[in-house]
Motif scaffolding. Structure first.
Motif, PDB file in Angstrom:
ATOM      1  N   ASP A 170       0.788  -1.283   0.093  1.00 34.12           N
ATOM      2  CA  ASP A 170      -0.031  -0.038   0.015  1.00 34.12           C
ATOM      3  C   ASP A 170       0.739   1.228   0.185  1.00 34.12           C
ATOM      4  OD1 ASP A 170      -2.263  -1.563  -0.169  1.00 34.12           O
ATOM      5  OD2 ASP A 170      -2.757  -1.485   2.145  1.00 34.12           O
ATOM      6  N   ASN A 171       1.644   1.295   0.910  1.00 36.33           N
ATOM      7  CA  ASN A 171       2.473   2.684   0.839  1.00 36.33           C
ATOM      8  C   ASN A 171       4.141   2.217   1.335  1.00 36.33           C
ATOM      9  OD1 ASN A 171       2.598   2.060   3.781  1.00 36.33           O
ATOM     10  ND2 ASN A 171       0.408   2.600   3.722  1.00 36.33           N
ATOM     11  N   ARG A 172       4.784   3.434   1.824  1.00 33.43           N
ATOM     12  CA  ARG A 172       6.098   3.328   2.213  1.00 33.43           C
ATOM     13  C   ARG A 172       6.418   2.673   3.400  1.00 33.43           C
ATOM     14  NH1 ARG A 172       9.254   8.647   0.669  1.00 33.43           N
ATOM     15  NH2 ARG A 172      11.103   7.121   0.890  1.00 33.43           N
ATOM     16  N   ASP A 173       5.514   2.892   4.431  1.00 33.84           N
ATOM     17  CA  ASP A 173       5.717   2.250   5.614  1.00 33.84           C
ATOM     18  C   ASP A 173       5.628   0.662   5.676  1.00 33.84           C
ATOM     19  OD1 ASP A 173       6.009   4.814   6.672  1.00 33.84           O
ATOM     20  OD2 ASP A 173       3.913   4.951   7.420  1.00 33.84           O
ATOM     21  N   THR A 233       5.332   0.207  -4.012  1.00 34.57           N
ATOM     22  CA  THR A 233       4.213   1.034  -3.251  1.00 34.57           C
ATOM     23  C   THR A 233       3.040   1.250  -4.362  1.00 34.57           C
ATOM     24  OG1 THR A 233       5.098   3.233  -3.783  1.00 34.57           O
ATOM     25  CG2 THR A 233       5.856   1.920  -1.627  1.00 34.57           C
ATOM     26  N   ASN A 234       1.888   1.400  -3.874  1.00 35.33           N
ATOM     27  CA  ASN A 234       0.872   1.880  -4.593  1.00 35.33           C
ATOM     28  C   ASN A 234       0.759   3.333  -4.781  1.00 35.33           C
ATOM     29  OD1 ASN A 234       0.178  -0.711  -4.796  1.00 35.33           O
ATOM     30  ND2 ASN A 234      -1.691  -0.650  -3.535  1.00 35.33           N
ATOM     31  N   GLU A 235       1.330   4.053  -4.227  1.00 33.39           N
ATOM     32  CA  GLU A 235       1.806   5.557  -4.226  1.00 33.39           C
ATOM     33  C   GLU A 235       2.976   5.984  -4.830  1.00 33.39           C
ATOM     34  OE1 GLU A 235       1.445   6.339   0.192  1.00 33.39           O
ATOM     35  OE2 GLU A 235       3.657   5.846   0.382  1.00 33.39           O
ATOM     36  N   PRO A 236       3.103   7.096  -5.282  1.00 31.19           N
ATOM     37  CA  PRO A 236       2.162   8.077  -5.634  1.00 31.19           C
ATOM     38  C   PRO A 236       1.210   7.921  -6.915  1.00 31.19           C
ATOM     39  CG  PRO A 236       4.127   9.046  -6.254  1.00 31.19           C
ATOM     40  CD  PRO A 236       4.470   7.470  -5.891  1.00 31.19           C
TER      41      PRO A 236
END
Length: 310
Positions: free
Chosen positions: A224-227, A269-272
């Motif tokens: 999902d994200n960087r974390d 990641t799915n972001e950005p």
């Protein structure tokens, strides 16, 4: 065991020509070109992305088209087949369409109870369309491909390995569960993952692959994200894998590591997302360069990057 991985994010392969590659994925398969940029490490070579309208993780196939690159030699230690999901009952349409475009080695088959259509890409790339039901992903529709038959995104990736054991254990560590076996193929999936949540391992006794045009360079898994990506990186390193630092790829952040079977894995990641530098309505239209290569724009456009005619 990890629980952060959703399934596939993207698949990246090698090609021998940008125009032929673009035409195959857009005009033949009906995907959208969502990004026209360059290889971070070799900016004289395009990096082309194709997928759904927004470039949703799990729908995106990307290519490095090295002009006149020699064809790869298939073997073990690589992804041999990339699978796309299509609606149930649509394979007849696709068989006729692919034949119209003179696509090579079209073959109907059934694997794990699913109807499939095998075929080759322009550089001998291995692809399969898999009929699925109730796929909620909205397709991109273009070049005469209607919504009721259009590709939804990835279904699966099939790794060809000499020894499946260690890579199977890695997939289990990454949150994949074994679904079933058929002959020399073992199927894994991520429960409650995205729709591109299937990995097959085909165990074969064959020489190691020699990468070239038509070869998959790496497959990327979605977080999902960087974390959550950092959590995955730490867990992999604690298990003994050599994982790269986080690399900013403009449209996602990436880490890479080599699997026991030789396949290069990425966790992205799915972001950005792909709309960070282009409006969604105009994705893939302009040449977008990484900041460090912007000063090369004139020489790249005039001397290295062949114009792509849409």
């Amino acid at each position: 065991m990890l629980n952060q991985i959703n399934g596939l994010h993207h698949v990246t392969s090698l090609a021998s020509g940008a125009q032929t590659n673009n035409d195959f994925f857009t005009k033949t398969l009906g995907l959208r070109r969502i990004k026209k940029t360059v290889n971070f490490d070799a900016p004289e070579v395009y990096h082309l992305y194709y997928g759904d309208e927004e470039g949703t993780p799990g729908t995106v196939i990307t290519y490095f088209p090295f002009p006149n690159a020699r064809r790869g030699r298939p073997g073990t230690g690589e992804v041999g087949i990339t699978g796309f999901a299509v609606p149930k009952g649509s394979l007849g349409y696709w068989k006729d369409r692919l034949a119209t475009f003179d696509v090579k080695n079209i073959k109907e088959e059934t694997t794990f109870g699913q109807a499939r259509l095998r075929f080759d890409g322009p550089d001998g790339d291995g692809f399969v369309l898999v009929e699925t039901e109730d796929d909620p992903r909205a397709p991109w529709t273009a070049y005469g491909v209607s919504e009721d038959v259009a590709i939804r995104g990835f279904h699966s990736a099939d790794m060809r390995l000499k020894d499946a054991g260690a890579s199977a254990e890695l997939l289990r560590f990454m949150g994949y569960e074994e679904l079933e076996r058929q002959d020399n193929v073992t199927r894994f999936h991520v429960p409650d993952g995205n729709e591109a949540n299937v990995i097959d391992i085909t165990q074969v006794d064959a020489p190691f692959a020699d990468q070239g045009a038509g070869s998959v360079h790496h497959i990327a898994f979605s977080v999902d994200n960087r974390d959550t990506q950092l959590e995955v990186r730490k867990a992999l390193m604690d298990t003994g894998y050599q994982v790269t630092p986080v690399i900013d790829r403009d449209y996602f952040y990436a880490i890479y590591f080599r699997t026991p079977g030789g396949v290069l894995f990425e966790v992205a990641t799915n972001e950005p997302g792909f709309d960070r530098d282009e409006d969604t309505a105009h994705l893939g239209e302009a040449l977008k360069l990484p900041t460090q290569h912007e000063h090369l724009r004139s020489v790249l456009e005039n001397s290295y990057l062949e114009p792509i005619v849409d």
